[in-house]
Design a protein around this motif. Structure first.
Motif: not given
Lengths: 314, 314
Positions: A279-281, B302, B299, A275-277, A272-273
């Motif tokens: 996406s933010l990128n 983060y 999260l 994927q989130l990283a 999850t984290i």
């Protein structure tokens, strides 16, 4: 400041570990940890283990800080290490005569082996007995730990349940429940607050809201550290020897297969984290900064709401 | 409380819209919006548009609340609607004689058409001129809006740039910069704080930290509402007529093709939050609640760090 729960009853200890609604930390007294408590003098350990080289942390600071790395990694023969730990001033040293040592056993191959006292320190392994708080198929590691007196380790959480068996010396304990992550200024699994006893409230104002659970671990005591509970441990007037046994609370599939320390986050969270990283990128690459800043805040609002709703439900 | 910037200069207005480092809201005065300002009396509009049925919001409350839905959707012939809006007390009504009306034009097919005053109200479309703040290929919609006096709409943000051209009546404006999302208790694109002029600080303590940008929109004025800026608009003593023109700030690919209102979040964000929701759902299905609660907070930490680092960089 609440104190860490204490009990003399192994049955109660087992119940706290196994009841999903309990699982709080406790100090178990009066469990027979075996002959180590008498036998494990520095001379005994030095003679039994001999000159096996071991990797250690060395610092001039009494509070070791993983985030800011105020220590170096060095190697010493075990029989030298144990005697250095015993002293507060040493004639032979790496950095300074008052330097502190912290030894956390690794495997013989530091990159692939999981610490196991039976495997890596067989000559002393039979001296210690673990309280039976988990079934053997969930066993993960048994970590031999030695540190100088008055030496504090960084505040962190582990991802596996574990028990810290105190063999020699006394330790000051500070623990925080998992939800206090909000107040502990976390970088990965570690807190940025190094001096947890007297935090810098200007830099870390939220820590005022954290609940400090405190306790003292005496020789012969066992501390249950549930997965996700933050802990900060400091040796007091004498050097400290302990064995730290880790086991899986969840199904084995949740744990990162390459985790040697029992501190890598569970697989679905890492995904999850990650994927989130990613996406933010992507957002950052594609959108003007006002949009990125706005949308990251929007995600944070979403998590705020999720946490509030989740608290109501559970 | 800062006021919304005001200018008489179309050149300056254009520069604010186009300069990525400006893009703040402003009221443009003295732009010639065409003959509508004199022509658009209720009788004129009633006779020009006739009995075309239009969909409206009807509420007994002066503050329409999208989140708690204190209004009903009704249909009226346009010529009846405009006369009802003109009155504060009506003999014919849906809910009560003092009910408020809010008309936001949709297409003829409400599910597929994007509001376009030229297409759906051709008999009056030539009466109004838009300030040339965008190129025609970025045009998205032109929305005809009418509301009763003393009627407030919910605080929300739009995803497209837009300009609110005030033709009749005066409006009280409150706006917030995008980063104030942290203080506005957002549910999707709307704030939960209904009474934004006198918020309930017990329920919404963080709103104290929001910066209110205020202004008054007079007939003939145009308000630039940049994408992501929160806005709350209230008609004052007389009923209000305006035209709201939306256009794309970003490349067309960022916008949801099915968005009729210009308020669906940009595609890469929708994907990100959708993915996150799915991941949290998976975590919740698989893990004990302590882990779920902990990891959602992790999260959030983060994102806290991301926001701080992003602010430093930009």
């Amino acid at each position: 400041m609440p104190t860490i729960y204490e009990t003399d009853s192994l049955d109660e200890a087992l119940n706290i570990v196994q009841d999903e609604n309990k699982r709080y930390p406790f100090i178990l007294h009066k469990f027979d940890i075996g002959s180590c408590q008498e036998k494990w003098t520095s001379d005994y350990l030095a003679s039994k283990i001999g000159s096996k080289p071991v990797r250690i942390h060395v610092s001039q600071d009494s509070m070791m800080d993983f985030v800011r790395k105020n220590f170096t990694y060095e190697t010493l023969p075990f029989n030298k290490l144990i005697h250095r730990c015993e002293q507060t001033i040493n004639d032979e040293y790496f950095l300074a005569s008052h330097e502190r040592y912290y030894f956390r056993a690794l495997g013989d191959n530091q990159r692939t082996d999981i610490a196991n006292i039976e495997k890596h320190f067989p000559s002393i392994a039979n001296d210690i007995k673990y309280p039976p708080l988990f079934s053997s198929e969930n066993f993960f590691s048994s970590v031999f730990r030695i540190s100088s007196a008055n030496t504090q380790l960084w505040t962190h959480y582990d991802i596996m349940d574990n028990i810290l068996i105190q063999v020699h010396g006394t330790k000051r304990l500070i623990m925080f429940q998992p939800s206090d992550i909000d107040y502990l200024y976390i970088d990965g699994d570690k807190s940025l607050i190094n001096n947890i006893e007297e935090p810098d409230f200007e830099t870390y104002p939220l820590v005022r809201q954290a609940t400090y659970y405190t306790g003292i671990l005496q020789p012969g005591d066992c501390l249950f550290i549930p997965a996700l509970w933050f802990h900060n441990v400091k040796s007091l007037d004498t050097y400290a020897i302990s064995v730290n046994v880790f086991w899986r609370h969840l199904n084995i599939d949740f744990y990162e297969p390459k985790d040697l320390y029992g501190n890598k986050d569970v697989v679905p969270f890492s995904r999850t984290i990650g994927q989130l990283a990613k996406s933010l990128n992507e957002l950052d690459k594609q959108l003007p900064s006002v949009y990125v800043d706005f949308y990251v805040r929007r995600l944070r609002c979403y998590l705020d709401n999720y946490i509030k709703e989740y608290e109501k439900k559970n």
